[in-house]
Design a protein around this motif. Structure first.
Motif, PDB file in Angstrom:
ATOM      1  N   ILE A 238       0.825  -1.213   0.000  1.00 27.49           N
ATOM      2  CA  ILE A 238       0.000   0.000   0.000  1.00 27.49           C
ATOM      3  C   ILE A 238       0.858   1.262   0.000  1.00 27.49           C
ATOM      4  CG2 ILE A 238      -1.741   1.297   1.304  1.00 27.49           C
ATOM      5  CD1 ILE A 238      -2.775  -1.388   2.346  1.00 27.49           C
ATOM      6  N   ILE A 239       1.953   1.258   0.779  1.00 23.74           N
ATOM      7  CA  ILE A 239       2.737   2.480   0.948  1.00 23.74           C
ATOM      8  C   ILE A 239       3.838   2.627  -0.103  1.00 23.74           C
ATOM      9  CG2 ILE A 239       2.298   2.460   3.417  1.00 23.74           C
ATOM     10  CD1 ILE A 239       5.122   1.418   3.844  1.00 23.74           C
ATOM     11  N   LEU A 240       3.971   1.680  -1.006  1.00 22.94           N
ATOM     12  CA  LEU A 240       4.995   1.775  -2.058  1.00 22.94           C
ATOM     13  C   LEU A 240       4.329   1.772  -3.431  1.00 22.94           C
ATOM     14  CD1 LEU A 240       7.694  -0.686  -0.656  1.00 22.94           C
ATOM     15  CD2 LEU A 240       7.759   1.809  -0.617  1.00 22.94           C
ATOM     16  N   PRO A 241       3.686   2.851  -3.798  1.00 21.05           N
ATOM     17  CA  PRO A 241       3.002   2.887  -5.099  1.00 21.05           C
ATOM     18  C   PRO A 241       3.968   2.835  -6.282  1.00 21.05           C
ATOM     19  CG  PRO A 241       3.033   5.069  -4.103  1.00 21.05           C
ATOM     20  CD  PRO A 241       3.564   4.128  -3.064  1.00 21.05           C
ATOM     21  N   GLY A 242       5.237   3.159  -6.039  1.00 22.46           N
ATOM     22  CA  GLY A 242       6.199   3.094  -7.128  1.00 22.46           C
ATOM     23  C   GLY A 242       6.552   1.680  -7.540  1.00 22.46           C
ATOM     24  N   TYR A 243       6.281   0.726  -6.648  1.00 22.42           N
ATOM     25  CA  TYR A 243       6.589  -0.671  -6.933  1.00 22.42           C
ATOM     26  C   TYR A 243       5.346  -1.504  -7.213  1.00 22.42           C
ATOM     27  CZ  TYR A 243      11.374   0.183  -5.354  1.00 22.42           C
ATOM     28  OH  TYR A 243      12.652   0.656  -5.228  1.00 22.42           O
ATOM     29  N   TYR A 244       4.183  -1.001  -6.821  1.00 23.30           N
ATOM     30  CA  TYR A 244       2.941  -1.731  -7.032  1.00 23.30           C
ATOM     31  C   TYR A 244       1.912  -0.805  -7.677  1.00 23.30           C
ATOM     32  CZ  TYR A 244       4.899  -5.050  -3.639  1.00 23.30           C
ATOM     33  OH  TYR A 244       5.706  -5.945  -2.975  1.00 23.30           O
ATOM     34  N   ASP A 245       1.207  -1.361  -8.624  1.00 22.74           N
ATOM     35  CA  ASP A 245       0.102  -0.636  -9.252  1.00 22.74           C
ATOM     36  C   ASP A 245      -1.150  -0.878  -8.407  1.00 22.74           C
ATOM     37  OD1 ASP A 245      -1.807   0.542 -10.806  1.00 22.74           O
ATOM     38  OD2 ASP A 245      -1.453  -0.692 -12.587  1.00 22.74           O
ATOM     39  N   ILE A 246      -1.540   0.124  -7.637  1.00 25.02           N
ATOM     40  CA  ILE A 246      -2.661  -0.032  -6.715  1.00 25.02           C
ATOM     41  C   ILE A 246      -3.926  -0.458  -7.444  1.00 25.02           C
ATOM     42  CG2 ILE A 246      -4.095   1.133  -5.015  1.00 25.02           C
ATOM     43  CD1 ILE A 246      -1.264   0.647  -4.096  1.00 25.02           C
ATOM     44  N   THR A 247      -4.126   0.079  -8.635  1.00 25.68           N
ATOM     45  CA  THR A 247      -5.324  -0.283  -9.401  1.00 25.68           C
ATOM     46  C   THR A 247      -5.339  -1.771  -9.737  1.00 25.68           C
ATOM     47  OG1 THR A 247      -5.356   1.938 -10.363  1.00 25.68           O
ATOM     48  CG2 THR A 247      -6.656   0.239 -11.463  1.00 25.68           C
ATOM     49  N   TYR A 248      -4.179  -2.293 -10.068  1.00 22.10           N
ATOM     50  CA  TYR A 248      -4.099  -3.707 -10.465  1.00 22.10           C
ATOM     51  C   TYR A 248      -4.190  -4.634  -9.261  1.00 22.10           C
ATOM     52  CZ  TYR A 248      -2.145  -8.080 -12.196  1.00 22.10           C
ATOM     53  OH  TYR A 248      -1.936  -9.403 -12.493  1.00 22.10           O
ATOM     54  N   ILE A 249      -3.451  -4.336  -8.192  1.00 22.61           N
ATOM     55  CA  ILE A 249      -3.446  -5.248  -7.045  1.00 22.61           C
ATOM     56  C   ILE A 249      -4.735  -5.162  -6.234  1.00 22.61           C
ATOM     57  CG2 ILE A 249      -0.938  -5.132  -6.871  1.00 22.61           C
ATOM     58  CD1 ILE A 249      -1.280  -3.295  -4.463  1.00 22.61           C
ATOM     59  N   SER A 250      -5.587  -4.196  -6.532  1.00 18.91           N
ATOM     60  CA  SER A 250      -6.870  -4.084  -5.839  1.00 18.91           C
ATOM     61  C   SER A 250      -7.968  -4.909  -6.497  1.00 18.91           C
ATOM     62  CB  SER A 250      -7.310  -2.616  -5.770  1.00 18.91           C
ATOM     63  OG  SER A 250      -6.338  -1.833  -5.093  1.00 18.91           O
ATOM     64  N   THR A 251      -7.672  -5.507  -7.635  1.00 20.16           N
ATOM     65  CA  THR A 251      -8.687  -6.263  -8.359  1.00 20.16           C
ATOM     66  C   THR A 251      -8.800  -7.684  -7.820  1.00 20.16           C
ATOM     67  OG1 THR A 251      -7.090  -6.974 -10.032  1.00 20.16           O
ATOM     68  CG2 THR A 251      -8.277  -4.902 -10.431  1.00 20.16           C
ATOM     69  N   ILE A 252      -9.974  -8.265  -7.970  1.00 18.08           N
ATOM     70  CA  ILE A 252     -10.187  -9.654  -7.561  1.00 18.08           C
ATOM     71  C   ILE A 252      -9.367 -10.602  -8.427  1.00 18.08           C
ATOM     72  CG2 ILE A 252     -11.921 -11.486  -7.335  1.00 18.08           C
ATOM     73  CD1 ILE A 252     -13.986  -9.367  -6.746  1.00 18.08           C
ATOM     74  N   GLY A 253      -9.201 -10.238  -9.700  1.00 19.54           N
ATOM     75  CA  GLY A 253      -8.440 -11.090 -10.601  1.00 19.54           C
ATOM     76  C   GLY A 253      -7.000 -11.272 -10.151  1.00 19.54           C
ATOM     77  N   PHE A 254      -6.400 -10.221  -9.615  1.00 20.38           N
ATOM     78  CA  PHE A 254      -5.012 -10.334  -9.135  1.00 20.38           C
ATOM     79  C   PHE A 254      -4.905 -11.340  -8.004  1.00 20.38           C
ATOM     80  CE2 PHE A 254      -1.936  -8.955  -5.899  1.00 20.38           C
ATOM     81  CZ  PHE A 254      -0.758  -9.070  -6.620  1.00 20.38           C
ATOM     82  N   TRP A 255      -5.778 -11.222  -6.999  1.00 22.24           N
ATOM     83  CA  TRP A 255      -5.701 -12.114  -5.850  1.00 22.24           C
ATOM     84  C   TRP A 255      -6.140 -13.528  -6.206  1.00 22.24           C
ATOM     85  CZ3 TRP A 255      -2.824 -10.607  -2.094  1.00 22.24           C
ATOM     86  CH2 TRP A 255      -2.672  -9.240  -1.845  1.00 22.24           C
ATOM     87  N   LEU A 256      -7.015 -13.682  -7.180  1.00 22.66           N
ATOM     88  CA  LEU A 256      -7.388 -15.015  -7.635  1.00 22.66           C
ATOM     89  C   LEU A 256      -6.202 -15.692  -8.318  1.00 22.66           C
ATOM     90  CD1 LEU A 256      -9.589 -17.143  -8.001  1.00 22.66           C
ATOM     91  CD2 LEU A 256     -10.225 -16.016 -10.149  1.00 22.66           C
ATOM     92  N   ARG A 257      -5.460 -14.928  -9.102  1.00 25.38           N
ATOM     93  CA  ARG A 257      -4.273 -15.480  -9.763  1.00 25.38           C
ATOM     94  C   ARG A 257      -3.204 -15.859  -8.742  1.00 25.38           C
ATOM     95  NH1 ARG A 257      -4.454 -10.533 -14.098  1.00 25.38           N
ATOM     96  NH2 ARG A 257      -6.179 -11.344 -15.364  1.00 25.38           N
ATOM     97  N   VAL A 258      -3.023 -15.024  -7.739  1.00 26.13           N
ATOM     98  CA  VAL A 258      -2.066 -15.350  -6.683  1.00 26.13           C
ATOM     99  C   VAL A 258      -2.482 -16.625  -5.961  1.00 26.13           C
ATOM    100  CG1 VAL A 258      -1.128 -14.588  -4.463  1.00 26.13           C
ATOM    101  CG2 VAL A 258      -1.318 -12.964  -6.356  1.00 26.13           C
ATOM    102  N   PHE A 259      -3.770 -16.751  -5.675  1.00 26.97           N
ATOM    103  CA  PHE A 259      -4.266 -17.946  -4.985  1.00 26.97           C
ATOM    104  C   PHE A 259      -4.013 -19.208  -5.803  1.00 26.97           C
ATOM    105  CE2 PHE A 259      -7.696 -21.044  -4.488  1.00 26.97           C
ATOM    106  CZ  PHE A 259      -7.556 -21.370  -3.147  1.00 26.97           C
ATOM    107  N   VAL A 260      -4.240 -19.142  -7.103  1.00 25.34           N
ATOM    108  CA  VAL A 260      -4.020 -20.312  -7.964  1.00 25.34           C
ATOM    109  C   VAL A 260      -2.557 -20.719  -7.947  1.00 25.34           C
ATOM    110  CG1 VAL A 260      -4.090 -21.157 -10.339  1.00 25.34           C
ATOM    111  CG2 VAL A 260      -6.008 -19.830  -9.429  1.00 25.34           C
ATOM    112  N   LEU A 261      -1.654 -19.748  -8.068  1.00 27.41           N
ATOM    113  CA  LEU A 261      -0.219 -20.058  -8.071  1.00 27.41           C
ATOM    114  C   LEU A 261       0.216 -20.646  -6.734  1.00 27.41           C
ATOM    115  CD1 LEU A 261       1.234 -16.928  -9.922  1.00 27.41           C
ATOM    116  CD2 LEU A 261       0.837 -19.212 -10.853  1.00 27.41           C
ATOM    117  N   VAL A 262      -0.248 -20.056  -5.640  1.00 25.40           N
ATOM    118  CA  VAL A 262       0.122 -20.548  -4.310  1.00 25.40           C
ATOM    119  C   VAL A 262      -0.447 -21.948  -4.081  1.00 25.40           C
ATOM    120  CG1 VAL A 262      -0.142 -20.159  -1.841  1.00 25.40           C
ATOM    121  CG2 VAL A 262       0.351 -18.229  -3.353  1.00 25.40           C
TER     122      VAL A 262
END
Length: 289
Positions: A238-262
């Motif tokens: 959250i506090i490092l917007p230069g390294y993370y795209d807040i718009t992208y990591i806030s989506t359900i699709g991002f966390w669903l993809r992370v869950f599948v990989l994990v």
């Protein structure tokens, strides 16, 4: 005094074994220093032996606690922590290797800046080092009553070439899932920033689960350390917007993809370990029933 030291050296040479020397006086100093492990007893003759020794005890009967309880715990913890840290470094190396080969031997690093620093210092340091308080059995039911527990250490089953090979293969498998799995699922985003965020988030969560897998007995401090590490990583996102795209990591699709990989990278490993422990349980699990 020199004759005592000579006896220790001869035992080391002719038996090729590690030696321990116990003494309580100044005439035992040379013997204690000649041994692989020196134990000094604080007694009426002074503290010369205890000051020159690796370990200092007040009573001779404390030797049993030192060897059978503290020594066993130290060996087990050192074996687990060292292999976990080695795996933590190898998986990043394999990810970088796979990434370089997959993208036509590109010369750039996949993870740079705060990713590499945070990976070792903030996100995953505490779950590994908190294992120094982990224990498989209680002191009351330890090797004093069940010598079989100590016998396993003599055989060196906790840290050997076999265990190192298993952790190495685990690194290759999980690194391949993180990168190749994302490509296979067509979830790799087009931008470099999102690529780092997706693979690195999956990597951190997998390593947290790997650290949780090797815990023998969950304690409050171990549990809180894992939750704190998880919260620290989310906070950095959250506090490092230069390294993370807040718009992208806030989506359900991002966390669903992370869950599948994990899930693909960790759950099969966990299932295999559970089956192995069920079929071939170690001695400490037999004591638990």
């Amino acid at each position: 005094p020199t004759q005592k030291a000579d006896v220790v050296r001869m035992i080391k040479i002719f038996t090729q074994k590690q030696t321990a020397a116990i003494g309580d006086g100044g005439n035992d100093v040379s013997m204690i220093q000649a041994a692989d492990v020196g134990i000094g007893i604080v007694g009426k003759e002074g503290k010369q032996a205890s000051l020159a020794a690796d370990f200092s005890i007040n009573r001779f009967c404390d030797v049993a606690d030192l060897f059978l309880w503290h020594g066993r715990n130290s060996y087990n913890r050192s074996a687990v922590i060292s292999q976990l840290i080695i795996h933590r470094g190898m998986i990043v190396a394999f990810i970088q290797c796979i990434y370089t080969i997959s993208y036509f031997f590109i010369g750039t690093s996949l993870y740079t800046g705060v990713f590499t620093i945070g990976y070792s210092c903030y996100y995953l340091a505490f779950p590994a080092f908190v294992l120094v308080v982990d224990q498989d059995v209680s002191k009351q039911a330890a090797v004093f009553l069940y010598p079989e527990l100590y016998q396993e250490l003599v055989k060196g089953r906790a840290l050997n070439y076999k265990t190192f090979l298993i952790w190495s293969l685990l690194s290759v498998y999980q690194a391949s899932i993180i990168l190749f799995g994302a490509v296979f699922l067509h979830v790799i985003p087009s931008t470099w920033l999102n690529l780092e965020a997706l693979t690195f988030t999956a990597l951190v969560f997998i390593e947290l689960l790997n650290a949780a897998t090797v815990v023998c007995k969950w304690q409050y401090i171990i549990l809180m350390t894992h939750f704190a590490s998880f919260a620290i990583y989310i906070g950095f996102m959250i506090i490092l917007p230069g390294y993370y795209d807040i718009t992208y990591i806030s989506t359900i699709g991002f966390w669903l993809r992370v869950f599948v990989l994990v899930f693909i990278a960790w759950v099969p490993v966990w299932v295999i370990k559970k089956i192995y422990l069920r079929v071939n349980p170690p001695s400490y699990r037999k004591l638990r029933g």
